[in-house]
Design a protein around this motif. Structure first.
Motif, PDB file in Angstrom:
ATOM      1  N   VAL A  85       0.847  -1.191   0.000  1.00  0.00           N
ATOM      2  CA  VAL A  85       0.000   0.000   0.000  1.00  0.00           C
ATOM      3  C   VAL A  85       0.884   1.242   0.000  1.00  0.00           C
ATOM      4  CG1 VAL A  85      -1.675   1.323   1.342  1.00  0.00           C
ATOM      5  CG2 VAL A  85      -1.866  -1.158   1.229  1.00  0.00           C
ATOM      6  N   LEU A  86       0.578   2.187  -0.877  1.00  0.00           N
ATOM      7  CA  LEU A  86       1.198   3.512  -0.852  1.00  0.00           C
ATOM      8  C   LEU A  86       0.146   4.501  -0.382  1.00  0.00           C
ATOM      9  CD1 LEU A  86       3.222   3.718  -4.196  1.00  0.00           C
ATOM     10  CD2 LEU A  86       4.093   3.344  -1.889  1.00  0.00           C
ATOM     11  N   TYR A  87       0.526   5.380   0.538  1.00  0.00           N
ATOM     12  CA  TYR A  87      -0.421   6.357   1.070  1.00  0.00           C
ATOM     13  C   TYR A  87      -0.609   7.506   0.083  1.00  0.00           C
ATOM     14  CZ  TYR A  87      -0.294   3.976   5.561  1.00  0.00           C
ATOM     15  OH  TYR A  87      -0.409   3.051   6.566  1.00  0.00           O
ATOM     16  N   VAL A  88      -1.435   7.242  -0.919  1.00  0.00           N
ATOM     17  CA  VAL A  88      -1.795   8.227  -1.936  1.00  0.00           C
ATOM     18  C   VAL A  88      -3.314   8.165  -2.069  1.00  0.00           C
ATOM     19  CG1 VAL A  88      -1.574   8.844  -4.376  1.00  0.00           C
ATOM     20  CG2 VAL A  88       0.384   7.857  -3.164  1.00  0.00           C
ATOM     21  N   PRO A  89      -4.020   9.295  -1.990  1.00  0.00           N
ATOM     22  CA  PRO A  89      -5.480   9.255  -2.118  1.00  0.00           C
ATOM     23  C   PRO A  89      -5.916   8.571  -3.415  1.00  0.00           C
ATOM     24  CG  PRO A  89      -4.766  11.430  -1.438  1.00  0.00           C
ATOM     25  CD  PRO A  89      -3.523  10.658  -1.792  1.00  0.00           C
ATOM     26  N   ASN A  90      -7.007   7.816  -3.332  1.00  0.00           N
ATOM     27  CA  ASN A  90      -7.521   7.090  -4.491  1.00  0.00           C
ATOM     28  C   ASN A  90      -9.042   7.196  -4.485  1.00  0.00           C
ATOM     29  OD1 ASN A  90      -8.285   5.279  -6.452  1.00  0.00           O
ATOM     30  ND2 ASN A  90      -6.937   3.636  -5.767  1.00  0.00           N
ATOM     31  N   ALA A  91      -9.581   7.987  -5.395  1.00  0.00           N
ATOM     32  CA  ALA A  91     -11.030   8.201  -5.470  1.00  0.00           C
ATOM     33  C   ALA A  91     -11.787   6.914  -5.782  1.00  0.00           C
ATOM     34  CB  ALA A  91     -11.345   9.266  -6.517  1.00  0.00           C
ATOM     35  N   LEU A 108      -3.705 -20.711  -2.181  1.00  0.00           N
ATOM     36  CA  LEU A 108      -3.088 -20.172  -3.386  1.00  0.00           C
ATOM     37  C   LEU A 108      -2.955 -18.672  -3.144  1.00  0.00           C
ATOM     38  CD1 LEU A 108      -2.024 -20.366  -6.261  1.00  0.00           C
ATOM     39  CD2 LEU A 108      -4.387 -20.097  -7.065  1.00  0.00           C
ATOM     40  N   TRP A 109      -1.727 -18.219  -2.924  1.00  0.00           N
ATOM     41  CA  TRP A 109      -1.462 -16.806  -2.663  1.00  0.00           C
ATOM     42  C   TRP A 109      -1.359 -16.067  -3.985  1.00  0.00           C
ATOM     43  CZ3 TRP A 109      -1.342 -14.315   1.950  1.00  0.00           C
ATOM     44  CH2 TRP A 109      -1.349 -15.120   3.086  1.00  0.00           C
ATOM     45  N   ASN A 110      -2.053 -14.949  -4.097  1.00  0.00           N
ATOM     46  CA  ASN A 110      -2.014 -14.074  -5.262  1.00  0.00           C
ATOM     47  C   ASN A 110      -1.430 -12.745  -4.784  1.00  0.00           C
ATOM     48  OD1 ASN A 110      -2.733 -13.375  -8.029  1.00  0.00           O
ATOM     49  ND2 ASN A 110      -4.192 -11.991  -7.091  1.00  0.00           N
ATOM     50  N   VAL A 111      -0.210 -12.439  -5.202  1.00  0.00           N
ATOM     51  CA  VAL A 111       0.482 -11.241  -4.729  1.00  0.00           C
ATOM     52  C   VAL A 111       0.566 -10.244  -5.881  1.00  0.00           C
ATOM     53  CG1 VAL A 111       2.593 -10.335  -3.702  1.00  0.00           C
ATOM     54  CG2 VAL A 111       1.805 -12.641  -3.110  1.00  0.00           C
ATOM     55  N   ILE A 112       0.106  -9.042  -5.620  1.00  0.00           N
ATOM     56  CA  ILE A 112       0.077  -7.979  -6.619  1.00  0.00           C
ATOM     57  C   ILE A 112       1.387  -7.200  -6.558  1.00  0.00           C
ATOM     58  CG2 ILE A 112      -1.156  -5.903  -7.380  1.00  0.00           C
ATOM     59  CD1 ILE A 112      -2.778  -8.521  -7.542  1.00  0.00           C
ATOM     60  N   LYS A 113       2.052  -7.061  -7.710  1.00  0.00           N
ATOM     61  CA  LYS A 113       3.299  -6.296  -7.755  1.00  0.00           C
ATOM     62  C   LYS A 113       3.027  -4.803  -7.608  1.00  0.00           C
ATOM     63  CE  LYS A 113       7.235  -5.134 -10.644  1.00  0.00           C
ATOM     64  NZ  LYS A 113       7.854  -5.242 -11.946  1.00  0.00           N
ATOM     65  N   ASN A 114       1.986  -4.325  -8.281  1.00  0.00           N
ATOM     66  CA  ASN A 114       1.652  -2.905  -8.238  1.00  0.00           C
ATOM     67  C   ASN A 114       1.055  -2.569  -6.870  1.00  0.00           C
ATOM     68  OD1 ASN A 114       1.204  -4.305 -10.806  1.00  0.00           O
ATOM     69  ND2 ASN A 114       0.972  -2.270 -11.661  1.00  0.00           N
ATOM     70  N   PRO A 115       1.572  -1.568  -6.181  1.00  0.00           N
ATOM     71  CA  PRO A 115       0.985  -1.219  -4.887  1.00  0.00           C
ATOM     72  C   PRO A 115      -0.381  -0.555  -5.048  1.00  0.00           C
ATOM     73  CG  PRO A 115       2.785   0.269  -5.420  1.00  0.00           C
ATOM     74  CD  PRO A 115       2.730  -0.757  -6.506  1.00  0.00           C
ATOM     75  N   TYR A 116      -1.238  -0.784  -4.065  1.00  0.00           N
ATOM     76  CA  TYR A 116      -2.508  -0.063  -3.999  1.00  0.00           C
ATOM     77  C   TYR A 116      -2.221   1.373  -3.611  1.00  0.00           C
ATOM     78  CZ  TYR A 116      -5.623  -4.141  -3.927  1.00  0.00           C
ATOM     79  OH  TYR A 116      -6.332  -5.254  -4.243  1.00  0.00           O
ATOM     80  N   HIS A 117      -3.013   2.274  -4.128  1.00  0.00           N
ATOM     81  CA  HIS A 117      -2.957   3.661  -3.687  1.00  0.00           C
ATOM     82  C   HIS A 117      -4.190   3.905  -2.836  1.00  0.00           C
ATOM     83  CE1 HIS A 117      -0.223   5.070  -7.229  1.00  0.00           C
ATOM     84  NE2 HIS A 117       0.354   4.207  -6.428  1.00  0.00           N
ATOM     85  N   ILE A 118      -3.967   4.318  -1.603  1.00  0.00           N
ATOM     86  CA  ILE A 118      -5.048   4.646  -0.680  1.00  0.00           C
ATOM     87  C   ILE A 118      -4.464   5.593   0.363  1.00  0.00           C
ATOM     88  CG2 ILE A 118      -4.606   2.614   0.757  1.00  0.00           C
ATOM     89  CD1 ILE A 118      -7.657   2.477   1.263  1.00  0.00           C
ATOM     90  N   SER A 119      -5.209   6.622   0.725  1.00  0.00           N
ATOM     91  CA  SER A 119      -4.693   7.560   1.725  1.00  0.00           C
ATOM     92  C   SER A 119      -4.807   6.941   3.115  1.00  0.00           C
ATOM     93  CB  SER A 119      -5.466   8.878   1.671  1.00  0.00           C
ATOM     94  OG  SER A 119      -6.773   8.698   2.172  1.00  0.00           O
ATOM     95  N   GLN A 120      -4.058   7.494   4.054  1.00  0.00           N
ATOM     96  CA  GLN A 120      -4.133   6.993   5.430  1.00  0.00           C
ATOM     97  C   GLN A 120      -5.540   7.155   5.985  1.00  0.00           C
ATOM     98  OE1 GLN A 120      -0.544   9.004   7.142  1.00  0.00           O
ATOM     99  NE2 GLN A 120      -0.263   7.007   8.086  1.00  0.00           N
TER     100      GLN A 120
END
Length: 114
Positions: free
Chosen positions: A10-16, A72-84
Motif C-alpha cells: 500500500v502507498l499512502y496516496v489518495p484514491n477516489a 493459493l497466494w495471489n500477490v500484486i506487484k503494483n501497490p494499492y494507492h489509498i490515503s491513510q
C-alpha cells in the motif's frame, strides 16, 4: 480446492476509486452487517489508468493454526494507492469477536516440514 488469498503493498496516496466502498462501509461496522452494493470498478483499485497489472502466485499455507498448506497466494506487484484516512476507515470495522480489523497478521513462522 485451494483457498485464494490476495496480498499487496500500500502507498499512502489518495484514491477516489475507494470512495464508493467507503460510502457503503459506513453501514457495515461489525461482522454480519450488510448493505446494498454500489457500482464499483475493481480495476481502478488495483492500478492507475493505462498501467500494466502484474501479479504472481504460489502455493502456501494458512497464516493461522494449524497452518494447513491449502492456500493459493495471489500477490500484486503494483501497490494499492489509498490515503491513510481512507485506510483508517476500514480499521473501524469489527470482526466476529468485536475486535477492530487491524494488525491481522502473524510473525514469520518456521518452515512446516513433516
Amino acid at each position: 480446492h485451494p483457498i485464494l488469498v490476495h496480498g499487496c503493498l500500500v502507498l499512502y496516496v489518495p484514491n477516489a476509486a475507494f470512495d464508493p466502498i467507503l460510502r457503503v462501509l459506513r453501514n457495515v461496522k461489525k461482522s454480519g452487517d450488510s448493505t446494498n452494493g454500489t457500482n464499483l470498478n475493481l480495476v481502478n483499485l488495483l492500478r492507475k489508468q493505462n498501467e500494466r497489472f502484474y501479479n504472481f502466485q504460489y502455493h502456501g499455507s494458512l497464516t493461522t493454526p494449524y497452518c494447513e498448506e491449502i492456500v493459493l497466494w495471489n500477490v500484486i506487484k503494483n501497490p494499492y494507492h489509498i490515503s491513510q484516512s481512507q485506510l483508517l476507515q476500514f480499521r473501524d470495522v469489527l470482526d466476529a469477536h468485536n475486535k477492530p480489523l487491524q494488525e491481522i497478521f502473524r510473525p514469520i513462522q518456521l518452515l512446516n516440514i513433516g
